[in-house]
Write a protein that holds these residues in place. Sequence first.
Motif, mmCIF file in Angstrom:
data_model
loop_
_atom_site.group_PDB
_atom_site.id
_atom_site.type_symbol
_atom_site.label_atom_id
_atom_site.label_comp_id
_atom_site.label_asym_id
_atom_site.label_seq_id
_atom_site.Cartn_x
_atom_site.Cartn_y
_atom_site.Cartn_z
ATOM 1 N N GLY A 1 0.790 -1.230 0.000
ATOM 2 C CA GLY A 1 0.000 0.000 0.000
ATOM 3 C C GLY A 1 0.818 1.273 0.000
ATOM 4 O O GLY A 1 0.253 2.360 0.110
ATOM 5 N N PHE A 2 2.147 1.164 -0.131
ATOM 6 C CA PHE A 2 2.948 2.394 -0.170
ATOM 7 C C PHE A 2 2.682 3.128 -1.495
ATOM 8 O O PHE A 2 2.021 4.163 -1.510
ATOM 9 C CB PHE A 2 4.436 2.073 0.025
ATOM 10 C CG PHE A 2 5.332 3.261 -0.249
ATOM 11 C CD1 PHE A 2 5.183 4.428 0.493
ATOM 12 C CD2 PHE A 2 6.289 3.229 -1.252
ATOM 13 C CE1 PHE A 2 5.987 5.541 0.228
ATOM 14 C CE2 PHE A 2 7.092 4.333 -1.519
ATOM 15 C CZ PHE A 2 6.940 5.491 -0.787
ATOM 16 N N GLY A 3 3.206 2.615 -2.580
ATOM 17 C CA GLY A 3 2.866 3.173 -3.895
ATOM 18 C C GLY A 3 3.293 4.609 -4.122
ATOM 19 O O GLY A 3 2.631 5.329 -4.874
ATOM 20 N N THR B 1 3.447 8.398 -4.128
ATOM 21 C CA THR B 1 2.502 9.432 -3.707
ATOM 22 C C THR B 1 1.118 8.865 -3.397
ATOM 23 O O THR B 1 0.318 9.505 -2.732
ATOM 24 C CB THR B 1 2.365 10.524 -4.787
ATOM 25 O OG1 THR B 1 2.089 9.896 -6.031
ATOM 26 C CG2 THR B 1 3.642 11.343 -4.912
ATOM 27 N N PHE B 2 0.846 7.641 -3.869
ATOM 28 C CA PHE B 2 -0.438 6.996 -3.560
ATOM 29 C C PHE B 2 -0.719 7.017 -2.059
ATOM 30 O O PHE B 2 -1.833 7.260 -1.616
ATOM 31 C CB PHE B 2 -0.435 5.547 -4.070
ATOM 32 C CG PHE B 2 -1.613 4.724 -3.597
ATOM 33 C CD1 PHE B 2 -2.813 4.753 -4.284
ATOM 34 C CD2 PHE B 2 -1.511 3.931 -2.459
ATOM 35 C CE1 PHE B 2 -3.906 4.007 -3.839
ATOM 36 C CE2 PHE B 2 -2.589 3.179 -2.006
ATOM 37 C CZ PHE B 2 -3.793 3.220 -2.707
ATOM 38 N N CYS B 3 0.343 6.769 -1.257
ATOM 39 C CA CYS B 3 0.133 6.603 0.185
ATOM 40 C C CYS B 3 -0.376 7.889 0.836
ATOM 41 O O CYS B 3 -1.030 7.854 1.868
ATOM 42 C CB CYS B 3 1.410 6.100 0.873
ATOM 43 S SG CYS B 3 2.645 7.380 1.093
ATOM 44 N N ALA B 4 -0.079 9.026 0.215
ATOM 45 C CA ALA B 4 -0.562 10.287 0.769
ATOM 46 C C ALA B 4 -1.821 10.764 0.062
ATOM 47 O O ALA B 4 -2.620 11.507 0.617
ATOM 48 C CB ALA B 4 0.526 11.355 0.668
ATOM 49 N N ARG B 5 -1.990 10.295 -1.195
ATOM 50 C CA ARG B 5 -3.171 10.744 -1.919
ATOM 51 C C ARG B 5 -4.403 9.928 -1.531
ATOM 52 O O ARG B 5 -5.527 10.430 -1.516
ATOM 53 C CB ARG B 5 -2.917 10.678 -3.429
ATOM 54 C CG ARG B 5 -3.921 11.503 -4.168
ATOM 55 C CD ARG B 5 -3.497 11.953 -5.534
ATOM 56 N NE ARG B 5 -4.685 12.537 -6.175
ATOM 57 C CZ ARG B 5 -4.769 12.820 -7.453
ATOM 58 N NH1 ARG B 5 -3.747 12.619 -8.230
ATOM 59 N NH2 ARG B 5 -5.859 13.333 -7.960
ATOM 60 N N MET B 6 -4.208 8.646 -1.230
ATOM 61 C CA MET B 6 -5.319 7.799 -0.805
ATOM 62 C C MET B 6 -4.945 7.109 0.507
ATOM 63 O O MET B 6 -4.781 5.887 0.563
ATOM 64 C CB MET B 6 -5.642 6.769 -1.893
ATOM 65 C CG MET B 6 -5.977 7.442 -3.214
ATOM 66 S SD MET B 6 -7.089 6.509 -4.231
ATOM 67 C CE MET B 6 -7.493 7.718 -5.491
ATOM 68 N N PRO B 7 -4.791 7.898 1.571
ATOM 69 C CA PRO B 7 -4.218 7.355 2.808
ATOM 70 C C PRO B 7 -5.063 6.268 3.478
ATOM 71 O O PRO B 7 -4.498 5.360 4.088
ATOM 72 C CB PRO B 7 -4.108 8.587 3.725
ATOM 73 C CG PRO B 7 -4.964 9.640 3.121
ATOM 74 C CD PRO B 7 -5.063 9.349 1.665
ATOM 75 N N ASP B 8 -6.381 6.331 3.332
ATOM 76 C CA ASP B 8 -7.216 5.326 4.013
ATOM 77 C C ASP B 8 -7.009 3.939 3.402
ATOM 78 O O ASP B 8 -6.851 2.944 4.117
ATOM 79 C CB ASP B 8 -8.696 5.705 3.931
ATOM 80 C CG ASP B 8 -9.000 6.974 4.712
ATOM 81 O OD1 ASP B 8 -8.109 7.428 5.466
ATOM 82 O OD2 ASP B 8 -10.112 7.513 4.563
ATOM 83 N N ILE B 9 -7.012 3.888 2.067
ATOM 84 C CA ILE B 9 -6.814 2.592 1.394
ATOM 85 C C ILE B 9 -5.392 2.099 1.668
ATOM 86 O O ILE B 9 -5.163 0.916 1.951
ATOM 87 C CB ILE B 9 -7.024 2.721 -0.132
ATOM 88 C CG1 ILE B 9 -8.376 3.348 -0.427
ATOM 89 C CG2 ILE B 9 -6.911 1.364 -0.800
ATOM 90 C CD1 ILE B 9 -8.607 3.640 -1.915
ATOM 91 N N SER B 10 -4.444 3.028 1.602
ATOM 92 C CA SER B 10 -3.049 2.680 1.833
ATOM 93 C C SER B 10 -2.858 2.074 3.227
ATOM 94 O O SER B 10 -2.153 1.080 3.401
ATOM 95 C CB SER B 10 -2.208 3.947 1.669
ATOM 96 O OG SER B 10 -0.897 3.732 2.089
ATOM 97 N N ALA B 11 -3.524 2.676 4.228
ATOM 98 C CA ALA B 11 -3.393 2.184 5.603
ATOM 99 C C ALA B 11 -4.015 0.802 5.751
ATOM 100 O O ALA B 11 -3.493 -0.063 6.460
ATOM 101 C CB ALA B 11 -4.053 3.164 6.571
ATOM 102 N N LYS B 12 -5.126 0.583 5.038
ATOM 103 C CA LYS B 12 -5.783 -0.729 5.108
ATOM 104 C C LYS B 12 -4.841 -1.811 4.541
ATOM 105 O O LYS B 12 -4.713 -2.909 5.082
ATOM 106 C CB LYS B 12 -7.100 -0.656 4.323
ATOM 107 C CG LYS B 12 -7.534 -1.919 3.644
ATOM 108 C CD LYS B 12 -8.245 -2.856 4.592
ATOM 109 C CE LYS B 12 -8.732 -4.095 3.856
ATOM 110 N NZ LYS B 12 -8.727 -5.285 4.657
#
Lengths: 263, 476
Positions: free
Chosen positions: A186-188, A190-201
Amino acid sequence: MDKPHPKRKRSRQRRDVALMITCLADLMRPSVGFSAIRLLERAGCRVTVPEQQTCCGQPAYNSGEVDAAVPVARAAIETFEPFDYVVVPSGSCAGMLSHHYPALFEGEWHERALALSAKTWELTRFLTEVARLPAPRHKPLERGVTYHDSCAGLRELGVHQQPRQLLQEQCGVQVSELGQNQVCCGFGGTFCARMPDISAKMADDKLDNAVASGASVVAGGDLGCLLHLSGRARRRGLKLEFRHVAELLAGDPRGPGIGEGRE
Amino acid sequence: MKLASNEFMQASSAALLEEDKAQRRSLIGQFLPLARDAAASAYGDFDGLRAHLKRVRRHTMAHLSHYLEQFEEAAVQHGNQVHFVADAEQLNSKVLSICQAHSARRVAKGKSMVTEETGLNELLLKAGLDVLETDLGEYIIQQAGETPSHIVGPALHKSLAEIRQLFLDKHTLGDRDLETVSEVVEEARGVLREKFLAADVGIIGANALIAEHGTSMLVTNEGNGDLCANLPPVLIVCTTFERVLPRAEDAMALQRLLVRSATGQPQTCYTSFYTGPRREDDVDGPLETHIILLDNRRSDILASDYSEMLDCIRCGACLNHCPIYIGVGGHAYGWVYPGPMGSVLTPLLTSLEQAHHLPNACTSCGRCAEVCPANIPLPDLLRDLRQDESVQQLKPARWRNGLRLHAWLLRHPGLYRNLTGWTMSVLGLLGKRRGAFRRLPFAGGWTGQRDFPAPEGGGTFMRQYAARRRRGGKRG
C-alpha cells in the motif's frame, strides 16, 4: 531482466561500481548506504558515490508529471553512465532506471537509457549474480526475520529468492514467510498520501501477516515500503522492527530500527 | 448506469469501514488468485496461449472493418439482423423498438455488462416492460435494487444471510428455512424457470463474435443464457464490436483463457454458440434474432494510445488480484467496470473529468498486468491516464505544483543537498528520542494514518559521506 552476464571468471580486477544511494536512503536512512558500500567492497568492488545524484524521478513520473521527470532522468543517465555497474539498494528505483527510463526517450537518449538499463542492478541481485560475497565475518543473527517483497523488485526485476539466499548465507537466517507475500503493502509512492485510508488498510493487512509470521524483524529491499509500514506499525503500537536488508547483511545492526527512537 | 466515480474518495473510505463486507472481499482476494494460479499452471503453457491470443487480437483490431464485414455478412446469411449503434441511447432505443414491434411485455435477460453500461433495464422498465435478470447474481442485485460489484460475480458483495432474507422478503412462497446455499439456489431456479417460459424477448451478451461463421459465443455456468436465447420467440444479442475474432479456434483460445482467469475452472458448465434463428427442421430456438454491436466511444479508444484496452476479455482477474479493489470493493468505483480494467475504461468511456480519481487508485504494483490473460499493460495505461489528468489540470493544484517543484529541485543538486541537509538534520534531532512524529506540517496525507519515521540522525547520507571523505578515511 535480460542482462549481459559477466561470463569472465572472477578476476583480481575490481569492479567499478557506482552506488545510487536513492533519495530515501540519503534523507532518511544513511546506514543503508554505508551498509551497501561495505557489502560491495567486501564483494570486491570499487565503490563510487557520484556527487551529482539526487533521485530517479519516480514521484513525478508515477504521478503523471512525466515532462517534469524527463530532465531528472536525463541528469541521472549522465551521472551514472560512466560506470561499469550501477547498484541500487531499492527495487523500485532500479526498476525505474532499467524499465522506465528507456520508455521515456527516443533516439540517442533512448540508446543511452538502454545502455544504463543494461548495467543497473538491484543490490541483492548484484550480490548474488555478479559479485558474490565471501563467507560472513559476523555472528549469525539470532532473530526471527520475515521479508517483504516490494512490487517493483519482485515483478520488474525478479527479486525474490536473492535476499533470502543472502540472509541465509550471511546471517544464518531462514526467513519466516509472510502470508500473501505477493500483495502490495500500500505504499505506492505518492499513492500513500493521496489515498491514505486505502493505503493504511493495505499496510494493516501486511502488518497482520507480519505479526502472524512470528518474526520480530521485518526486512525489505525498499525504504518506501519500510517507512510506510513502520509508520503504520508505530501508529498501531505494534512491536515490530523494520530494517533494510542491507543493514542486516552488513553485520549485526545495533542502532534503532526504522522509526524507532533512542529513548 | 449512473456515474458516481467522482465520489471515489468518500465511497472508498466508507467501504473500508464495512467490516463484514471487507472480510468477505478479503477471502475473495485470497481464494480466486489461488484458483486462477492452479488452473493456469495445470493448463501448461498458459503464457504462450496469452501471447497467442494477444497476436490474434492485435491483428483483428488492425483489420477490424474487414472482420466486422465478414461477421455481418455471415450473420445475415444465417438470418440474423445485425445493427451497428453509436451510443447507449441508440442501443436502448433499438432494443425497445424490437420489443415494441413484437408487442412484447416480458423480457428475460442473461448477464450483460454492455446493457449495464447503457442502462437498458431502466429504459425498458420505464416503457412498461417487465424485465427480469436471470443470472443468479444479477437476479439477486436486481431484487435488492443494487448494482454489480464485480464484472463476473455481480453479487459477490452479498452474504448468504442477506440473500436468504432478500428471497424471504421478495418471494411469496410461505414458510421455509432457506438455510443452505443449495436451498437458496433451488428457490431461485424455481422462480426463474417460470419466467423463462413466459418471456417474449430474450436478451444476452456475447464473449466473442466469430467472423468466419457469423456466430456469437457465450460462456456461462448457470445455463440461463441458453434459456434466454432459446425459449423466447425473439433473441437480441447486445454486444460491442471489439468482441470479434477471425476464427472459431480463436474464440476457443479466448474461452480457455477466460474461464481459467475468471474462476479457475478448466471449463465452465456451458459454452454456447448462437448462429441464427430457428431453421425449418429445428425443433426449437428463437424465430427472430438480432445482434446489436455498440460502439460507445470504442472507436475513439481504438484510435488512441489506449487501444490495447480493447483486448480486455472481461475475466475479472485484475479485480481479484488488485489489493485496492479487494480493499474497497466494486461499488466505490462508481460505475459498471471496477478495479484496474474499470479504472482505465471508465474515464475512456465516460470522461476523465468525471472519473479522474480512478487512475490514481493504483500503487503500480503490477499484479494485474501479471495475470491479465490479454496481456494489457494496465499499470502503464493508468499512469498515462494520470498524465492526461495532469495535462487537463484535473489534479489538485498543490499536488501538481509540489511534484513539479520537487522535480525542479532534483535538477539542482547543490541546492537540493543544502535544503535536505538542513531539514533532515533538524528532523533527526527533533525525532531522536521518539524515533517518529505523530504530526508534521505539510505531511497530513502521511501522518493522518501513520507516524512519520524520523531520519536516522547525523544528517543525510551525502553529507555524512562527504564528511568521511574529507577526513581522508578511505572507508565509505
